[in-house]
Scaffold this motif. Structure first.
Motif, PDB file in Angstrom:
ATOM      1  N   LEU A  19       0.846  -1.197   0.000  1.00 45.42           N
ATOM      2  CA  LEU A  19       0.000   0.000   0.000  1.00 45.42           C
ATOM      3  C   LEU A  19       0.884   1.250   0.000  1.00 45.42           C
ATOM      4  CD1 LEU A  19      -2.874   1.248   0.250  1.00 45.42           C
ATOM      5  CD2 LEU A  19      -2.596   1.109   2.738  1.00 45.42           C
ATOM      6  N   PHE A  20       0.536   2.186  -0.854  1.00 52.99           N
ATOM      7  CA  PHE A  20       1.302   3.425  -0.975  1.00 52.99           C
ATOM      8  C   PHE A  20       0.372   4.622  -0.876  1.00 52.99           C
ATOM      9  CE2 PHE A  20       3.420   0.061  -3.164  1.00 52.99           C
ATOM     10  CZ  PHE A  20       4.756   0.196  -2.796  1.00 52.99           C
ATOM     11  N   VAL A  21       0.941   5.715  -0.404  1.00 55.06           N
ATOM     12  CA  VAL A  21       0.196   6.962  -0.460  1.00 55.06           C
ATOM     13  C   VAL A  21       0.824   7.811  -1.564  1.00 55.06           C
ATOM     14  CG1 VAL A  21       1.564   7.985   1.424  1.00 55.06           C
ATOM     15  CG2 VAL A  21      -0.659   8.973   0.811  1.00 55.06           C
ATOM     16  N   VAL A  22      -0.014   8.304  -2.451  1.00 54.77           N
ATOM     17  CA  VAL A  22       0.454   9.085  -3.599  1.00 54.77           C
ATOM     18  C   VAL A  22      -0.330  10.399  -3.607  1.00 54.77           C
ATOM     19  CG1 VAL A  22       0.643   9.179  -6.113  1.00 54.77           C
ATOM     20  CG2 VAL A  22       0.950   6.998  -4.923  1.00 54.77           C
ATOM     21  N   SER A  23       0.378  11.472  -3.469  1.00 52.37           N
ATOM     22  CA  SER A  23      -0.277  12.777  -3.421  1.00 52.37           C
ATOM     23  C   SER A  23      -0.403  13.331  -4.841  1.00 52.37           C
ATOM     24  CB  SER A  23       0.570  13.717  -2.562  1.00 52.37           C
ATOM     25  OG  SER A  23       0.013  15.011  -2.569  1.00 52.37           O
ATOM     26  N   LYS A  24      -1.562  13.896  -5.138  1.00 57.61           N
ATOM     27  CA  LYS A  24      -1.756  14.476  -6.478  1.00 57.61           C
ATOM     28  C   LYS A  24      -0.662  15.495  -6.781  1.00 57.61           C
ATOM     29  CE  LYS A  24      -5.128  17.415  -8.951  1.00 57.61           C
ATOM     30  NZ  LYS A  24      -6.498  18.006  -8.888  1.00 57.61           N
ATOM     31  N   PHE A  25      -0.358  16.332  -5.816  1.00 59.86           N
ATOM     32  CA  PHE A  25       0.786  17.245  -5.943  1.00 59.86           C
ATOM     33  C   PHE A  25       1.885  16.752  -5.003  1.00 59.86           C
ATOM     34  CE2 PHE A  25      -2.776  19.828  -7.335  1.00 59.86           C
ATOM     35  CZ  PHE A  25      -2.267  20.389  -8.502  1.00 59.86           C
ATOM     36  N   LYS A  26       3.102  16.776  -5.505  1.00 54.57           N
ATOM     37  CA  LYS A  26       4.209  16.365  -4.647  1.00 54.57           C
ATOM     38  C   LYS A  26       4.292  17.323  -3.463  1.00 54.57           C
ATOM     39  CE  LYS A  26       6.728  14.267  -8.442  1.00 54.57           C
ATOM     40  NZ  LYS A  26       7.848  14.414  -9.401  1.00 54.57           N
ATOM     41  N   LEU A  27       4.761  16.776  -2.340  1.00 53.97           N
ATOM     42  CA  LEU A  27       4.808  17.568  -1.108  1.00 53.97           C
ATOM     43  C   LEU A  27       6.253  17.805  -0.703  1.00 53.97           C
ATOM     44  CD1 LEU A  27       2.148  15.661   1.022  1.00 53.97           C
ATOM     45  CD2 LEU A  27       1.808  17.631  -0.495  1.00 53.97           C
ATOM     46  N   ASP A  28       6.531  18.986  -0.188  1.00 54.13           N
ATOM     47  CA  ASP A  28       7.857  19.143   0.408  1.00 54.13           C
ATOM     48  C   ASP A  28       7.769  18.686   1.864  1.00 54.13           C
ATOM     49  OD1 ASP A  28       6.840  21.148   2.003  1.00 54.13           O
ATOM     50  OD2 ASP A  28       7.759  22.793   0.864  1.00 54.13           O
ATOM     51  N   ALA A  29       8.848  18.791   2.583  1.00 55.99           N
ATOM     52  CA  ALA A  29       8.910  18.230   3.935  1.00 55.99           C
ATOM     53  C   ALA A  29       7.902  18.895   4.869  1.00 55.99           C
ATOM     54  CB  ALA A  29      10.321  18.371   4.499  1.00 55.99           C
ATOM     55  N   ASN A  30       7.505  20.111   4.543  1.00 55.32           N
ATOM     56  CA  ASN A  30       6.516  20.800   5.384  1.00 55.32           C
ATOM     57  C   ASN A  30       5.080  20.564   4.916  1.00 55.32           C
ATOM     58  OD1 ASN A  30       8.607  21.977   6.849  1.00 55.32           O
ATOM     59  ND2 ASN A  30       8.844  23.540   5.223  1.00 55.32           N
ATOM     60  N   GLY A  31       4.959  19.744   3.886  1.00 59.00           N
ATOM     61  CA  GLY A  31       3.616  19.472   3.396  1.00 59.00           C
ATOM     62  C   GLY A  31       3.108  20.531   2.442  1.00 59.00           C
ATOM     63  N   GLU A  32       3.972  21.400   1.984  1.00 60.64           N
ATOM     64  CA  GLU A  32       3.535  22.395   0.994  1.00 60.64           C
ATOM     65  C   GLU A  32       3.429  21.714  -0.368  1.00 60.64           C
ATOM     66  OE1 GLU A  32       2.624  25.564   1.647  1.00 60.64           O
ATOM     67  OE2 GLU A  32       2.947  24.989   3.754  1.00 60.64           O
ATOM     68  N   LEU A  33       2.434  22.099  -1.142  1.00 61.33           N
ATOM     69  CA  LEU A  33       2.229  21.477  -2.446  1.00 61.33           C
ATOM     70  C   LEU A  33       3.285  21.940  -3.434  1.00 61.33           C
ATOM     71  CD1 LEU A  33      -1.646  21.867  -2.811  1.00 61.33           C
ATOM     72  CD2 LEU A  33      -0.333  19.986  -1.806  1.00 61.33           C
ATOM     73  N   GLY A  34       3.869  20.958  -4.129  1.00 61.13           N
ATOM     74  CA  GLY A  34       4.856  21.284  -5.145  1.00 61.13           C
ATOM     75  C   GLY A  34       4.319  20.980  -6.535  1.00 61.13           C
ATOM     76  N   GLU A  35       5.170  20.401  -7.349  1.00 62.01           N
ATOM     77  CA  GLU A  35       4.750  20.138  -8.720  1.00 62.01           C
ATOM     78  C   GLU A  35       3.771  18.965  -8.796  1.00 62.01           C
ATOM     79  OE1 GLU A  35       8.699  17.431  -9.882  1.00 62.01           O
ATOM     80  OE2 GLU A  35       7.812  18.821 -11.345  1.00 62.01           O
ATOM     81  N   ARG A  36       3.120  18.878  -9.924  1.00 59.09           N
ATOM     82  CA  ARG A  36       2.118  17.835 -10.144  1.00 59.09           C
ATOM     83  C   ARG A  36       2.809  16.484 -10.196  1.00 59.09           C
ATOM     84  NH1 ARG A  36      -1.905  14.962 -10.746  1.00 59.09           N
ATOM     85  NH2 ARG A  36      -3.714  15.464 -12.041  1.00 59.09           N
ATOM     86  N   ASN A  37       2.261  15.529  -9.444  1.00 55.85           N
ATOM     87  CA  ASN A  37       2.731  14.147  -9.444  1.00 55.85           C
ATOM     88  C   ASN A  37       2.058  13.454 -10.622  1.00 55.85           C
ATOM     89  OD1 ASN A  37       4.162  11.984  -8.414  1.00 55.85           O
ATOM     90  ND2 ASN A  37       2.977  11.837  -6.513  1.00 55.85           N
ATOM     91  N   PRO A  38       2.768  12.660 -11.401  1.00 58.07           N
ATOM     92  CA  PRO A  38       2.135  12.078 -12.600  1.00 58.07           C
ATOM     93  C   PRO A  38       1.155  10.942 -12.279  1.00 58.07           C
ATOM     94  CG  PRO A  38       4.431  11.438 -12.489  1.00 58.07           C
ATOM     95  CD  PRO A  38       4.216  12.391 -11.349  1.00 58.07           C
TER      96      PRO A  38
END
Lengths: 599, 599
Positions: free
Chosen positions: B232-251
């Motif tokens: 089981l994996f967790v995959v965020s729609k937007f990549k997260l930095d260490a603080n949980g801020e949204l980064g670039e789009r995860n494919p």
């Protein structure tokens, strides 16, 4: 992967020839004396080709596109391909199949027409309603129209140049037609000007034929209130001259189309009559009786719609179940060379498939049996046979309508379930079958209305005569075959069910005298029991025919298949009666005395 | 005339306070010691307002518009009003209701959350699936995620800023997850790159929240074949930095939306993972176990969806039946001043309405009972109580999922039937309820899978322990009330059914040892019997509470209504078991040995 459809010709032959022996029965009727089995088979083959090759490809398109109303000119456009399919249908002469030769018809038996329509319904129920309603209009005019009306309308309905409708429902009345308000004012020339609003008019407006023949219920100015003040009129979309040539537009306009759960390809029209010119069909104030000619045929036709849907749902679910791989059989891998077993190994999948099959093939037997009764009722030279056929048809019509449509809904839902999540998406076509099947429990009299008709009118209202005659017929058949040991597993439960039904009917007769609401409480369960008695008799007969064929050394796999399906039917579907009997033992007040709960 | 909805607050209070006494039970759990009944009631009132005033008006719009995919950027637009309703939902703090205070949650009991979600489901099932799936993602991460994953994801799921999904299904595997192919390649930084195709992902892409948290099943490179090689994996729609801020789009892109029979407002997404970065949740190869945390909650949630649909279908059919005039009562006019009687006088209409009411209110009792079990399983200080609650919950989960969804489909169909032809058109909203209800028998494990889970795993796989304990609980309750004469009509059939179930279970245990396919043949009927035993117990208790209140001189009409509904349940719905028992007596071969019929 759209739905696929193979016309069930082999099973129709089993039903028509090996079981019913229709050719022999039909040849005893003067009208059909010249037809032979090869002709019937050829008709079925050709109709099957039309259904599977021409009509079936229009079904999903029809569902997705629906019909479009242009409010500027009240015209309705049917989905892509509908008009072209209808042109081919007319070209091939199909509308004329069961019509009278004197109006250009081919005069084939109803029982064959029934099988043809089953295939059309499998291929596209929404489309099939257009020509289906023409048959109703034809029957009503044929039975009650004056000679001049018949001469004007029947040839064009026969050829399919024109289609028909039944205009009954109004916004405030569906079941209760006594409430209807559309008015018919007599005109100097003997015609009538009709004004009012009709809703839910199937095939009420479209672009498939050059004219539409509306049969409309309305009230004359001097009409008594209620259902005894309703008259039947024929209203042509285009006014006709004395030669039947189309003239100006008659003001019967489509002012809206319903957005429905299913049968999207059929135009369910709101029709506004604004002084539309019509002609009286039959006697003044006796329109409801005349309309029942259409309604009874239509009720058999609705059962046939669900039969068609059950068959195609079964075919597609079976194919999917053999192909879709998922999990292993509980008793060990059945296809160890594959990554998983085909889901047909799972008992619940088999249960769903067998249910659909037993309901489809049993429904085909019942529909064909009633088709033959209709032929006998209309064309027997023997008045007693005519009367017996009519009486049994009256008894069985609500059963065909309600039992086959209940079964059709549960079977299409069950077959959809076989597809899992893939059954819920449009792509596979299975969910459309459920949505289409749903209307069949509602229109032409809801299934609860059918149940009241059966128990209240056809059984208790007749002192049980028709039911008793039917019971004797079943009993006589059972006696005839009582020495066949392999039939015992069917004969005993059938006899037992017949005895329980007799007792139940007597008890209900007594209760109904004390409180008429008892009929309403019991009716739906009662109809399910009568349906199962009927299907039990049919499946026992199918088993008998199959056993005899096997004993004769015939190796067609249809025979063991019939035996398996009969066993399934008796042990898995007929037990529904246990719930019905249990409920019928309960005090009616648990339904009737619920005023706090339903406050 | 769109659907109307009145939150059933009074009935919830009956269930929670007068029957279950939840406040007393909850206060015994340390976590809920501070909550009182007034708080619970205030929450229900507020949630009811949100459901009826904000959410309900979006339901029909959602059905008509559906979701739209823009293929150029893989974005999905939800129907008009969905985003705004979600913003209000978040603003009011509803997502946090039953979440842990340490992640910003309000820490209210599951049993209250269950009631809140029932109302949301009544108002708009398709919309409610968006926040509903967030709960599943929350539970899985909460139970199996590392502390850093929890810190990253749980606060945003709690606040509702992000929503969740469950990514299980692939084109070739639904029930059989052992076949899944999505791959997860370990990356140097400890993350994984996931590649594969998922289908049928509810709430899989949308515009209602700034981010989506996908819980994805996939295979590691060294994974064993089959279901023991799934992680089981967790995959965020937007990549997260260490603080949980949204980064670039995860494919992880939406590449298609399904066109479905119902729940059009929910985006059922095809998701393509093209090296999407994810993090392992729990142990490698133990993803299926971890996913079951979500699945069990989801199964209770699916039962709750059908409960919500049953309630709103009942409310609208009842209102229509009181208003629609058609025909006269068989026992003479009941509203002689009107042109016809309201159709509620007709027994079959009453039967349909009472069925829906009995299933809705019984379902509410069962759902609340299981909600309380969940609270006890998670938060009791007493290990034995935790264990007992878990064990009973395991037994009842498949019953809630399958029994409530079967009932919900038949109830929505029955309520649609009350509307006659008007039920078949979109305008009244009834047909949407049927289409929406249909999916609930399929997803989160088809109802046949639930039945196998119940009979195979929860009953026979446990040597009947959990079932026996449940039976003892029912028996003890019956004994406690055996001296109340007005309860006899419920206690006797309940006891009788319990005894028949015990015998049946023993017989099936023996048969299953000889042939495991017997379990498959019996399972669906078996589940219906267990469901009726459960509902029988619940309705007997409702009757007992109502009788006691009446004896106490309480005059609230809910008490006689409960009594009437209990009587209806026992005499009209519970008899379904007769058919099930009859089938279970039959030889399994009538299902299994059908190779010719299903050739």
């Amino acid at each position: 992967m759209p739905l696929t459809y193979s016309p069930p010709i082999r099973d129709m032959q089993f039903v028509l020839h090996e079981w019913l022996g229709v050719t022999k029965h039909l040849q005893q009727l003067p009208r059909y004396a010249e037809f032979d089995q090869d002709t019937f088979n050829a008709v079925l083959e050709e109709a099957g080709k039309f259904a599977s090759e021409v009509l079936a490809p229009t079904n999903s398109v029809g569902d997705l596109q629906g019909c479009q109303l242009d409010r500027t000119n009240h015209s309705v456009t049917t989905p892509d391909g509908f008009k072209e399919a209808y042109a081919q249908y007319v070209e091939a002469g199909w509308p004329a199949l069961a019509c009278e030769p004197e109006y250009g018809g081919q005069g084939l038996p109803f029982v064959i027409n029934q099988c043809v329509f089953e295939m059309l319904n499998s291929a596209n129920q929404a489309w099939t309603m257009y020509p289906g309603l023409s048959h109703g209009a034809y029957e009503a005019l044929h039975a009650h129209g004056s000679d001049s009306l018949k001469a004007l309308y029947l040839p064009k309905l026969t050829s399919g140049q024109w289609t028909g409708t039944m205009c009954l429902t109004e916004p405030h009345c569906g079941t209760d037609l006594g409430l209807l308000r559309t008015k018919a004012e007599p005109q100097a020339d003997g015609s009538y000007a009709l004004t009012g609003n009709k809703i839910f008019i199937s095939a009420g407006e479209h672009d498939m034929a050059e004219n539409i023949v509306h049969l409309v219920l309305a009230r004359l100015p001097d009409a008594p209130a209620g259902s005894k003040g309703i008259s039947l009129f024929v209203v042509s979309k285009f006014k006709l001259d004395a030669n039947g040539e189309l003239g100006e537009r008659n003001p019967i306009f489509c002012t809206g189309l319903e957005h429905k759960m299913g049968i999207h390809g059929n135009a369910t029209a709101q029709l506004t009559l604004d002084g539309a010119i019509g002609h009286l069909v039959g006697e003044p104030h006796k329109g409801l009786m005349a309309m029942f000619v259409m309604m009874n045929g239509a009720r058999l036709g609705v059962g046939n719609q669900s039969l068609g849907l059950t068959e195609i749902a079964f075919q597609n679910a079976l194919a999917y179940a053999k192909e879709r791989l998922q999990m292993r059989s509980l008793s060990g891998p059945k296809a160890p060379e594959l990554p998983a077993d085909p889901i047909i190994v799972h008992p619940d999948v088999r249960h769903q498939l067998m249910s659909a099959k037993a309901y489809a093939e049993g429904g085909r037997m019942l529909g064909s049996y009633c088709g033959l009764l209709l032929d006998q009722a209309h064309h027997s030279a023997d008045a007693e046979q005519r009367q017996q056929a009519l009486s049994q048809l009256a008894l069985l019509t609500p059963v065909v309508k309600a039992f086959l449509t209940d079964n059709g809904l549960s079977a299409t839902i069950g077959c959809q379930q076989v597809f899992g999540g893939h059954g819920y998406i449009q792509e596979t076509g299975m969910e459309q079958l459920v949505r289409d099947a749903r209307i069949n429990l509602i229109y032409e009299g809801t299934n609860a209305v059918q149940a009241l008709d059966l128990l209240g009118r056809k059984v208790l209202g007749d002192q049980g005569k028709a039911l008793t005659a039917f019971g004797k017929q079943i009993g006589a058949w059972g006696k005839e075959h009582s020495q066949e040991p392999k039939l015992i597993e069917f004969l005993l439960p059938l006899q037992n069910l017949g005895e329980r039904l007799t007792e139940l009917t007597q008890a209900l007769g007594g209760k109904a005298m004390r409180n008429p609401d008892e009929v309403g409480v019991a009716a739906v369960d009662y109809l399910r029991i009568v349906g199962h008695l009927t299907f039990g008799w049919l499946w026992a007969q199918a088993a008998q025919v199959a056993l005899a064929a096997i004993a004769d050394g015939k190796t067609d796999p249809i025979y063991p298949a019939k035996l398996e399906t009969a066993k399934f039917y008796f042990t898995r579907l007929m037990p529904e009666v246990e719930t019905a009997f249990k409920r019928l033992q309960a005090n009616a007040n648990t339904v009737l005395k619920t005023s706090h709960a339903l406050a």
